[in-house]
Design a protein around this motif. Structure first.
Motif, PDB file in Angstrom:
ATOM      1  N   LYS A  23       0.823  -1.205   0.000  1.00  0.00           N
ATOM      2  CA  LYS A  23       0.000   0.000   0.000  1.00  0.00           C
ATOM      3  C   LYS A  23       0.857   1.255   0.000  1.00  0.00           C
ATOM      4  CE  LYS A  23      -4.181  -1.770   2.279  1.00  0.00           C
ATOM      5  NZ  LYS A  23      -5.027  -1.671   3.502  1.00  0.00           N
ATOM      6  N   GLN A  24       1.929   1.223   0.792  1.00  0.00           N
ATOM      7  CA  GLN A  24       2.814   2.388   0.880  1.00  0.00           C
ATOM      8  C   GLN A  24       3.498   2.639  -0.457  1.00  0.00           C
ATOM      9  OE1 GLN A  24       6.098   1.919   3.608  1.00  0.00           O
ATOM     10  NE2 GLN A  24       6.216   4.120   4.027  1.00  0.00           N
ATOM     11  N   VAL A  25       3.981   1.577  -1.087  1.00  0.00           N
ATOM     12  CA  VAL A  25       4.644   1.721  -2.383  1.00  0.00           C
ATOM     13  C   VAL A  25       3.650   2.173  -3.452  1.00  0.00           C
ATOM     14  CG1 VAL A  25       5.827   0.471  -4.241  1.00  0.00           C
ATOM     15  CG2 VAL A  25       6.456   0.068  -1.845  1.00  0.00           C
ATOM     16  N   PHE A  26       2.468   1.571  -3.451  1.00  0.00           N
ATOM     17  CA  PHE A  26       1.436   1.948  -4.425  1.00  0.00           C
ATOM     18  C   PHE A  26       1.073   3.419  -4.283  1.00  0.00           C
ATOM     19  CE2 PHE A  26      -3.199   2.062  -5.580  1.00  0.00           C
ATOM     20  CZ  PHE A  26      -3.010   1.936  -6.943  1.00  0.00           C
ATOM     21  N   SER A  27       0.872   3.893  -3.060  1.00  0.00           N
ATOM     22  CA  SER A  27       0.541   5.294  -2.825  1.00  0.00           C
ATOM     23  C   SER A  27       1.652   6.206  -3.322  1.00  0.00           C
ATOM     24  CB  SER A  27       0.293   5.528  -1.330  1.00  0.00           C
ATOM     25  OG  SER A  27      -0.040   6.886  -1.089  1.00  0.00           O
ATOM     26  N   ALA A  28       2.901   5.784  -3.128  1.00  0.00           N
ATOM     27  CA  ALA A  28       4.038   6.584  -3.594  1.00  0.00           C
ATOM     28  C   ALA A  28       4.061   6.670  -5.119  1.00  0.00           C
ATOM     29  CB  ALA A  28       5.343   5.991  -3.071  1.00  0.00           C
ATOM     30  N   VAL A  29       3.805   5.533  -5.782  1.00  0.00           N
ATOM     31  CA  VAL A  29       3.760   5.539  -7.246  1.00  0.00           C
ATOM     32  C   VAL A  29       2.692   6.499  -7.742  1.00  0.00           C
ATOM     33  CG1 VAL A  29       3.239   4.167  -9.305  1.00  0.00           C
ATOM     34  CG2 VAL A  29       4.661   3.200  -7.489  1.00  0.00           C
ATOM     35  N   MET A  30       1.506   6.424  -7.140  1.00  0.00           N
ATOM     36  CA  MET A  30       0.404   7.267  -7.585  1.00  0.00           C
ATOM     37  C   MET A  30       0.723   8.749  -7.380  1.00  0.00           C
ATOM     38  SD  MET A  30      -1.626   5.090  -8.838  1.00  0.00           S
ATOM     39  CE  MET A  30      -2.759   6.380  -9.316  1.00  0.00           C
ATOM     40  N   SER A  31       1.288   9.095  -6.239  1.00  0.00           N
ATOM     41  CA  SER A  31       1.582  10.502  -5.957  1.00  0.00           C
ATOM     42  C   SER A  31       2.653  11.041  -6.897  1.00  0.00           C
ATOM     43  CB  SER A  31       2.036  10.664  -4.503  1.00  0.00           C
ATOM     44  OG  SER A  31       0.986  10.342  -3.615  1.00  0.00           O
ATOM     45  N   LEU A  32       3.646  10.199  -7.237  1.00  0.00           N
ATOM     46  CA  LEU A  32       4.717  10.642  -8.132  1.00  0.00           C
ATOM     47  C   LEU A  32       4.253  10.702  -9.584  1.00  0.00           C
ATOM     48  CD1 LEU A  32       7.712   8.678  -6.584  1.00  0.00           C
ATOM     49  CD2 LEU A  32       7.366  11.160  -6.539  1.00  0.00           C
ATOM     50  N   TYR A  33       3.329   9.817  -9.957  1.00  0.00           N
ATOM     51  CA  TYR A  33       2.819   9.820 -11.336  1.00  0.00           C
ATOM     52  C   TYR A  33       1.807  10.933 -11.545  1.00  0.00           C
ATOM     53  CZ  TYR A  33       0.575   8.267 -15.648  1.00  0.00           C
ATOM     54  OH  TYR A  33       0.071   8.221 -16.918  1.00  0.00           O
ATOM     55  N   CYS A  34       0.880  11.105 -10.594  1.00  0.00           N
ATOM     56  CA  CYS A  34      -0.181  12.106 -10.722  1.00  0.00           C
ATOM     57  C   CYS A  34       0.313  13.452 -10.192  1.00  0.00           C
ATOM     58  CB  CYS A  34      -1.434  11.652  -9.970  1.00  0.00           C
ATOM     59  SG  CYS A  34      -2.151  10.131 -10.608  1.00  0.00           S
ATOM     60  N   ASN A  35       1.264  14.014 -10.904  1.00  0.00           N
ATOM     61  CA  ASN A  35       1.851  15.297 -10.506  1.00  0.00           C
ATOM     62  C   ASN A  35       1.853  16.312 -11.632  1.00  0.00           C
ATOM     63  OD1 ASN A  35       3.725  14.231 -12.236  1.00  0.00           O
ATOM     64  ND2 ASN A  35       5.447  14.289 -10.800  1.00  0.00           N
ATOM     65  N   GLY A  36       1.095  16.007 -12.704  1.00  0.00           N
ATOM     66  CA  GLY A  36       1.043  16.913 -13.839  1.00  0.00           C
ATOM     67  C   GLY A  36       2.024  16.572 -14.933  1.00  0.00           C
ATOM     68  N   GLU A  37       2.940  15.604 -14.672  1.00  0.00           N
ATOM     69  CA  GLU A  37       3.948  15.243 -15.673  1.00  0.00           C
ATOM     70  C   GLU A  37       3.742  13.827 -16.206  1.00  0.00           C
ATOM     71  OE1 GLU A  37       7.744  15.916 -13.941  1.00  0.00           O
ATOM     72  OE2 GLU A  37       7.423  18.079 -13.680  1.00  0.00           O
ATOM     73  N   GLY A  38       3.396  12.882 -15.331  1.00  0.00           N
ATOM     74  CA  GLY A  38       3.050  11.541 -15.762  1.00  0.00           C
ATOM     75  C   GLY A  38       4.204  10.680 -16.225  1.00  0.00           C
ATOM     76  N   HIS A  39       5.383  10.851 -15.617  1.00  0.00           N
ATOM     77  CA  HIS A  39       6.527  10.013 -15.999  1.00  0.00           C
ATOM     78  C   HIS A  39       6.472   8.671 -15.269  1.00  0.00           C
ATOM     79  CE1 HIS A  39       8.142  13.364 -18.115  1.00  0.00           C
ATOM     80  NE2 HIS A  39       8.439  14.062 -17.019  1.00  0.00           N
ATOM     81  N   PRO A  40       6.950   7.588 -15.912  1.00  0.00           N
ATOM     82  CA  PRO A  40       7.050   6.311 -15.210  1.00  0.00           C
ATOM     83  C   PRO A  40       7.883   6.467 -13.934  1.00  0.00           C
ATOM     84  CG  PRO A  40       7.391   6.003 -17.559  1.00  0.00           C
ATOM     85  CD  PRO A  40       7.361   7.488 -17.333  1.00  0.00           C
TER      86      PRO A  40
END
Length: 329
Positions: A23-40
């Motif tokens: 859950k912690q890793v998934f939340s981190a991925v989502m926050s880093l992806y959904c930042n207006g840039e959308g990089h892997p």
């Protein structure tokens, strides 16, 4: 997305159990992806986040499990991970308590339009708002103008000076005195009444109207009912949406879009989420629709929708809705 796919999504959500680490890793991925840039998102980037206290290998293992669950995928070989459509919806539904955000919202019309413009400009997203039913608008005064050879123009004006302007056919005995008398009668009928109540009174009080106009009252009340009951909406920031779409085919935004959202979210209160792929707009893949119903005097009016790319700063947009005061019980 068809109804079968939607049911599969819901079934997956019901049985999906993630460990605290995943859950912690998934939340981190989502926050880093959904930042207006959308990089892997790479595992090394997550491992360096404050508060993670894990190595890259542990993060990679968690990301692999999340990929097996269908929540993440790798767009290219050796690339980081990005959320799948299923992952985006799971994140929004499971992590934010959406149904508790903006329940039974009762905004003023100015608040609706102002909020739409603010969100659109601040986050470069498209907002679609169903306007309040004009039948609930309270009338302050009525004016009847000589518009052209065949028509009178009826102005139904509220206290702010805004008006609903309706053309009606002139009676056979048209003259300025008849028009003045009709205007006075309309003020008696509509003044300090909602449009809905005024239309009811217009029919009920028909016998009190001047004789020259009685023959046309049924037609006029029918025309007023049809025109005042027309669905309407505003669309703000559609250029942001079209700039992100592949191709140049314009979408049928506005009332028809709102009807589709209402069909999907009937009876749901608070903030809800739909994937663009769940609507019949094939080129809305990788878009998310956030939607809140709003009310007037506890009566449902329409919906406020935000269409944003999946990589938009969705958390920040949701936080804007959390600022809407809850209605006191």
């Amino acid at each position: 997305m068809n109804s079968l796919e939607t049911r599969k999504f819901n079934l997956i959500y019901d049985v999906m159990k993630l460990s605290a680490r995943d859950k912690q890793v998934f939340s981190a991925v989502m926050s880093l992806y959904c930042n207006g840039e959308g990089h892997p998102v790479a595992s090394s980037k997550i491992a360096k986040l404050k508060g993670m206290a894990v190595c890259s290998a542990t993060v990679r293992n968690a990301m692999a499990r999340l990929e097996n669950q269908g929540l993440l995928f790798s767009p290219h070989t050796s690339a980081g991970r990005v959320p799948s459509d299923q992952g985006i919806k799971y994140w929004l539904q499971e992590y934010f308590g959406l149904e508790e955000i903006a329940p039974y919202w009762e905004p003023e019309r100015e608040q609706l339009t102002g909020f739409a413009h603010t969100l659109s400009q601040k986050y470069q997203v498209c907002c679609i708002v169903g306007l309040p039913q004009v039948s609930e608008q309270t009338i302050f005064r009525v004016e009847v103008l000589d518009f052209d050879r065949k028509h009178w123009l009826v102005l139904l004006i509220d206290r702010t000076g805004q008006s609903n302007n309706i053309l009606i056919n002139k009676p056979e005995s048209n003259s300025d005195p008849v028009r003045y008398q009709f205007a006075a009668w309309m003020n008696t009928v509509f003044s300090q009444q909602t449009l809905k109540e005024g239309l009811h009174r217009m029919r009920a009080m028909a016998k009190s109207a001047m004789a020259d106009c009685r023959g046309s009252l049924m037609q006029w009340s029918r025309e007023l009912s049809l025109q005042l009951g027309t669905d309407n909406s505003i669309v703000v920031g559609e250029r942001y949406l079209y700039n992100r779409l592949e191709g140049h085919n314009e979408l049928n935004l506005g009332v028809s879009f709102l009807h589709q959202v209402e069909d999907r979210l009937a009876l749901k209160n608070g903030l809800s989420v739909l994937l663009g792929s769940e609507l019949s707009y094939l080129n809305l893949e990788r878009f998310v629709v956030l939607s809140v119903p709003y009310f007037t005097a506890s009566e449902y009016q329409s919906r406020f929708c935000v269409i944003c790319p999946a990589d938009a700063p969705i958390e920040a947009i949701i936080s804007e809705f959390t600022q809407i005061p809850k209605k006191e019980a």
